[in-house]
Structure formats: structure tokens, C-alpha cells
Design a protein around this motif. Sequence first.
Motif, PDB file in Angstrom:
ATOM      1  N   ALA A 179      62.168 -52.703   2.541  1.00 26.14           N
ATOM      2  CA  ALA A 179      63.320 -51.797   2.528  1.00 26.14           C
ATOM      3  C   ALA A 179      63.287 -50.981   3.812  1.00 26.14           C
ATOM      4  CB  ALA A 179      63.285 -50.880   1.308  1.00 26.14           C
ATOM      5  N   VAL A 180      64.472 -50.571   4.255  1.00 22.68           N
ATOM      6  CA  VAL A 180      64.595 -49.762   5.472  1.00 22.68           C
ATOM      7  C   VAL A 180      65.252 -48.434   5.101  1.00 22.68           C
ATOM      8  CG1 VAL A 180      65.655 -49.598   7.757  1.00 22.68           C
ATOM      9  CG2 VAL A 180      64.666 -51.767   6.988  1.00 22.68           C
ATOM     10  N   ALA A 181      64.606 -47.336   5.477  1.00 23.85           N
ATOM     11  CA  ALA A 181      65.091 -45.998   5.143  1.00 23.85           C
ATOM     12  C   ALA A 181      66.191 -45.582   6.111  1.00 23.85           C
ATOM     13  CB  ALA A 181      63.940 -44.997   5.190  1.00 23.85           C
ATOM     14  N   PRO A 182      67.419 -45.441   5.637  1.00 27.39           N
ATOM     15  CA  PRO A 182      68.533 -45.167   6.546  1.00 27.39           C
ATOM     16  C   PRO A 182      68.426 -43.797   7.203  1.00 27.39           C
ATOM     17  CG  PRO A 182      69.255 -45.032   4.249  1.00 27.39           C
ATOM     18  CD  PRO A 182      67.847 -45.546   4.233  1.00 27.39           C
ATOM     19  N   GLY A 183      68.686 -43.763   8.493  1.00 30.66           N
ATOM     20  CA  GLY A 183      68.718 -42.508   9.230  1.00 30.66           C
ATOM     21  C   GLY A 183      67.375 -41.934   9.603  1.00 30.66           C
ATOM     22  N   ALA A 184      66.294 -42.515   9.098  1.00 28.25           N
ATOM     23  CA  ALA A 184      64.957 -41.961   9.317  1.00 28.25           C
ATOM     24  C   ALA A 184      64.239 -42.720  10.424  1.00 28.25           C
ATOM     25  CB  ALA A 184      64.136 -42.028   8.034  1.00 28.25           C
ATOM     26  N   ALA A 185      63.303 -42.043  11.078  1.00 31.05           N
ATOM     27  CA  ALA A 185      62.387 -42.703  11.997  1.00 31.05           C
ATOM     28  C   ALA A 185      61.038 -42.811  11.288  1.00 31.05           C
ATOM     29  CB  ALA A 185      62.302 -41.945  13.315  1.00 31.05           C
ATOM     30  N   HIS A 186      60.051 -42.021  11.713  1.00 33.72           N
ATOM     31  CA  HIS A 186      58.703 -42.195  11.170  1.00 33.72           C
ATOM     32  C   HIS A 186      58.445 -41.393   9.892  1.00 33.72           C
ATOM     33  CE1 HIS A 186      54.453 -42.932  10.932  1.00 33.72           C
ATOM     34  NE2 HIS A 186      54.195 -41.648  11.017  1.00 33.72           N
ATOM     35  N   PHE A 187      58.917 -40.157   9.827  1.00 32.71           N
ATOM     36  CA  PHE A 187      58.511 -39.237   8.752  1.00 32.71           C
ATOM     37  C   PHE A 187      59.423 -39.416   7.534  1.00 32.71           C
ATOM     38  CE2 PHE A 187      57.266 -37.260  12.811  1.00 32.71           C
ATOM     39  CZ  PHE A 187      55.895 -37.152  12.618  1.00 32.71           C
ATOM     40  N   VAL A 188      59.349 -40.593   6.938  1.00 29.41           N
ATOM     41  CA  VAL A 188      60.314 -40.990   5.907  1.00 29.41           C
ATOM     42  C   VAL A 188      60.375 -40.023   4.715  1.00 29.41           C
ATOM     43  CG1 VAL A 188      61.031 -42.875   4.412  1.00 29.41           C
ATOM     44  CG2 VAL A 188      60.042 -43.397   6.623  1.00 29.41           C
ATOM     45  N   PRO A 189      59.236 -39.543   4.177  1.00 32.16           N
ATOM     46  CA  PRO A 189      59.337 -38.661   3.008  1.00 32.16           C
ATOM     47  C   PRO A 189      60.086 -37.357   3.280  1.00 32.16           C
ATOM     48  CG  PRO A 189      57.103 -39.513   3.232  1.00 32.16           C
ATOM     49  CD  PRO A 189      57.839 -39.873   4.499  1.00 32.16           C
ATOM     50  N   GLU A 190      60.153 -36.952   4.553  1.00 31.74           N
ATOM     51  CA  GLU A 190      60.855 -35.721   4.897  1.00 31.74           C
ATOM     52  C   GLU A 190      62.208 -35.990   5.556  1.00 31.74           C
ATOM     53  OE1 GLU A 190      57.641 -32.437   6.081  1.00 31.74           O
ATOM     54  OE2 GLU A 190      57.082 -34.465   6.694  1.00 31.74           O
ATOM     55  N   GLU A 234      65.740 -38.030  -0.393  1.00 34.19           N
ATOM     56  CA  GLU A 234      66.539 -38.462  -1.554  1.00 34.19           C
ATOM     57  C   GLU A 234      66.492 -39.983  -1.674  1.00 34.19           C
ATOM     58  OE1 GLU A 234      67.792 -36.504   0.878  1.00 34.19           O
ATOM     59  OE2 GLU A 234      67.959 -34.540  -0.118  1.00 34.19           O
ATOM     60  N   TRP A 235      66.715 -40.666  -0.561  1.00 34.05           N
ATOM     61  CA  TRP A 235      66.665 -42.135  -0.572  1.00 34.05           C
ATOM     62  C   TRP A 235      65.282 -42.623  -1.002  1.00 34.05           C
ATOM     63  CZ3 TRP A 235      63.534 -45.666   1.809  1.00 34.05           C
ATOM     64  CH2 TRP A 235      63.917 -47.011   1.717  1.00 34.05           C
ATOM     65  N   MET A 236      64.257 -42.001  -0.441  1.00 30.36           N
ATOM     66  CA  MET A 236      62.882 -42.422  -0.718  1.00 30.36           C
ATOM     67  C   MET A 236      62.534 -42.198  -2.194  1.00 30.36           C
ATOM     68  SD  MET A 236      60.111 -43.461   1.138  1.00 30.36           S
ATOM     69  CE  MET A 236      58.319 -43.363   1.205  1.00 30.36           C
ATOM     70  N   ALA A 237      62.913 -41.044  -2.740  1.00 27.40           N
ATOM     71  CA  ALA A 237      62.606 -40.764  -4.149  1.00 27.40           C
ATOM     72  C   ALA A 237      63.314 -41.771  -5.054  1.00 27.40           C
ATOM     73  CB  ALA A 237      63.025 -39.342  -4.506  1.00 27.40           C
ATOM     74  N   ARG A 238      64.578 -42.037  -4.791  1.00 26.56           N
ATOM     75  CA  ARG A 238      65.339 -42.987  -5.605  1.00 26.56           C
ATOM     76  C   ARG A 238      64.733 -44.385  -5.515  1.00 26.56           C
ATOM     77  NH1 ARG A 238      69.763 -41.759  -3.413  1.00 26.56           N
ATOM     78  NH2 ARG A 238      70.069 -43.598  -2.106  1.00 26.56           N
ATOM     79  N   THR A 239      64.330 -44.768  -4.299  1.00 30.19           N
ATOM     80  CA  THR A 239      63.738 -46.087  -4.076  1.00 30.19           C
ATOM     81  C   THR A 239      62.414 -46.235  -4.821  1.00 30.19           C
ATOM     82  OG1 THR A 239      64.837 -46.240  -1.929  1.00 30.19           O
ATOM     83  CG2 THR A 239      62.930 -47.673  -2.281  1.00 30.19           C
ATOM     84  N   LEU A 240      61.585 -45.184  -4.789  1.00 32.74           N
ATOM     85  CA  LEU A 240      60.307 -45.228  -5.499  1.00 32.74           C
ATOM     86  C   LEU A 240      60.516 -45.249  -7.014  1.00 32.74           C
ATOM     87  CD1 LEU A 240      59.049 -44.784  -2.723  1.00 32.74           C
ATOM     88  CD2 LEU A 240      57.537 -43.077  -3.737  1.00 32.74           C
ATOM     89  N   ILE A 241      61.462 -44.460  -7.512  1.00 37.39           N
ATOM     90  CA  ILE A 241      61.721 -44.443  -8.949  1.00 37.39           C
ATOM     91  C   ILE A 241      62.173 -45.830  -9.425  1.00 37.39           C
ATOM     92  CG2 ILE A 241      63.260 -43.522 -10.723  1.00 37.39           C
ATOM     93  CD1 ILE A 241      63.156 -40.824  -9.028  1.00 37.39           C
ATOM     94  N   ASP A 242      63.055 -46.451  -8.653  1.00 36.44           N
ATOM     95  CA  ASP A 242      63.533 -47.792  -9.019  1.00 36.44           C
ATOM     96  C   ASP A 242      62.403 -48.808  -9.006  1.00 36.44           C
ATOM     97  OD1 ASP A 242      66.053 -46.771  -9.274  1.00 36.44           O
ATOM     98  OD2 ASP A 242      66.811 -47.571  -7.370  1.00 36.44           O
ATOM     99  N   PHE A 243      61.535 -48.733  -8.008  1.00 33.88           N
ATOM    100  CA  PHE A 243      60.470 -49.722  -7.853  1.00 33.88           C
ATOM    101  C   PHE A 243      59.369 -49.541  -8.895  1.00 33.88           C
ATOM    102  CE2 PHE A 243      56.360 -50.989  -5.921  1.00 33.88           C
ATOM    103  CZ  PHE A 243      56.604 -52.344  -5.788  1.00 33.88           C
ATOM    104  N   PHE A 244      59.009 -48.290  -9.150  1.00 36.60           N
ATOM    105  CA  PHE A 244      57.884 -48.014 -10.064  1.00 36.60           C
ATOM    106  C   PHE A 244      58.300 -47.981 -11.534  1.00 36.60           C
ATOM    107  CE2 PHE A 244      55.752 -45.768  -6.315  1.00 36.60           C
ATOM    108  CZ  PHE A 244      54.782 -46.744  -6.136  1.00 36.60           C
ATOM    109  N   ALA A 245      59.592 -47.904 -11.801  1.00 39.39           N
ATOM    110  CA  ALA A 245      60.061 -47.748 -13.183  1.00 39.39           C
ATOM    111  C   ALA A 245      59.625 -48.924 -14.049  1.00 39.39           C
ATOM    112  CB  ALA A 245      61.567 -47.620 -13.200  1.00 39.39           C
TER     113      ALA A 245
END
Length: 305
Positions: A279-290, A294-305
Motif C-alpha cells: 500500500a502507498v500512503a497518499p501525500g506522505a513521505a517518510h513519517f507516515v504515522p504523522e 487517518e489513512w494509516m489508522a484506517r489501513t491498519l484497522i482493515d488489515f488487522f481486523a
Amino acid sequence: MGPHEETPMPFTADAVPHLPAGFSDTFTSRTVEVNGVELHAVVGGSGPALLLLPGWPQFWYCWRLMMPALAEHFTVVAADMRGMGASSKPASGYDAVTLADDMAGLMTSLGHDSFQVAGYDLGMMVGYVLAARHRDRVSRLVLAEAVLPGFSPMPPLLMPPEVNELAWHFVFNRLAEINERMVSGREEIYFGYQFATKAASPEAIPQTAVDVYVDALRDPAALHASFEFYRAGESGDQVVTLAAEGPLEIPVLAIGGEHGMRDGVEQAVRQVAPNTTGAVAPGAAHFVPEEAPEWMARTLIDFFA
């Protein structure tokens, strides 16, 4: 005492500034002793256990913007590895296997036999090693925005200027001691530059957060540790050895920033874990969690659910 010799503030959940509203209602700091080292984690939420491993030169705080959303689905454990944040900062033990085994011991102490892991930057290498050494305990894995030694193409020493701007710290950080002497007392120059140049824009990581990270690194033991992560050259050999023992069979999600590594993370990780999606985090460079919380949290929830 000079201006940079004061004791840094404590970096526990009740002491750091600029946390999301209501953060302390959900999250508390826990400290446990593992392998003779005091390890700190910020814990909260309910559901399956999810271990979050931070990047360099940060600590658990890098996950703060995502943690409330994750806590609605998981028992979140945002850990400080040895040498960072509110964990002990011993002189040695910064190779990937030791760091991963520390985290396995932390989760045992917190009562989690099996758990899921998300690691980014330094936490990506440690997360892979943790999953590869403790295959019966880690059920799913997210890895983001780092090279995997032995499986990511390495740039030459003399690089194009734009690559040099992003990668020069790999060489500098591995030096024996001159780096500590040059950065000590100038932490805001060196580490501030990392945040300004490795994000999608110089303002992507707010100055209030940069100040927290820099303050943590004014502690000489933390500054030493920040370079020891890179000086531990055996980490790369450990990754290659573990990969040779067999591929990871669990589902893995490999994330790169749109302005960072893009699909480079997936290409590296797929070599050690065939059940990898990218997956590619839109608009982000290196510091994806910051940069894309929102995208990262949603992506993790979907993957880990």
C-alpha cells in the motif's frame, strides 16, 4: 549546567505535551523489566493486542495521532525500544535480535502471548526480526518506510544530490564517535533537519513535535543510543540469517509513502514474506504515522481486523 545539560522531561504518557484530546482517558504508561532493561510502553484500548514499534529518531510519541482510533479495535501497546523515550538507555544491545527479543519479553510481561505488530522505520527491521524469531506469537505484521538489509537495493556512497539528501545519515550515523561529538549541543540542527527534509514538506511534522523528539535526544545516553542503532552492523546479517531459515507465512502489509519509498518496501518485504500486500500512503513521505495518520489508522484497522 549549560543550556543543553538539564535533565530531559520524562517521556511518559502523562508528561509529553500536545497529545490528542482525551488521550489520558484511554492510555497509561507501563514499565516492565526485560533482560535487565526497563522497557516503557503506552498501553490502552481493548481487543486483540497490537504492538507498535517506532522509528528513528523518535519514540512511542510518533504513533500518538493514530492511537485513539486503533484503541477502539485493539489493545494498543506503543513501545519504546531500549535507548529511546522512557525506556532504559544502556550502552549496548542495539542489534535487531536483541531489540526484537526485548519486545517479545515486553509483550510477555504485559500478558500477551500472541499479538500483531506494526513497525515503521527502525521498527520495520525490528518488527520483521520479531516475527521471524517468534513465529508462533506474531499473527500479522505491518512494515512501513524502511530498507530491509540484504533485500533492499543500497545506494552507492556517491549518490545523486536528491538521494544523498535522504540517505547521507546512514553513513554518518555509523561513525564510531565523531558524530556524537558533533551533534551534542546541536541536536535541534541535526535532528530538526531530518524532520524537515524527510517529510513531504518542511512543515509536515509540526515544530511542537520536533521539539519533543529533540528534547528526548538531548540526553547523552539517548543520543548515544540513536547512533548505536546504526552502528550495530550485525543487524543486517541477522535479517539475512533469519530469512534463510524460511519465509514468513503470516499475512504482511508493506507500506511506503507516496513521496517516500512508494512500492520499495513491498518489493523488499515480498522476498522474505510471500503473503505480502503493498500500500502507498497518499501525500506522505517518510513519517507516515504523522503525515497520514487517518489513512494509516484506517489501513491498519482493515488489515488487522
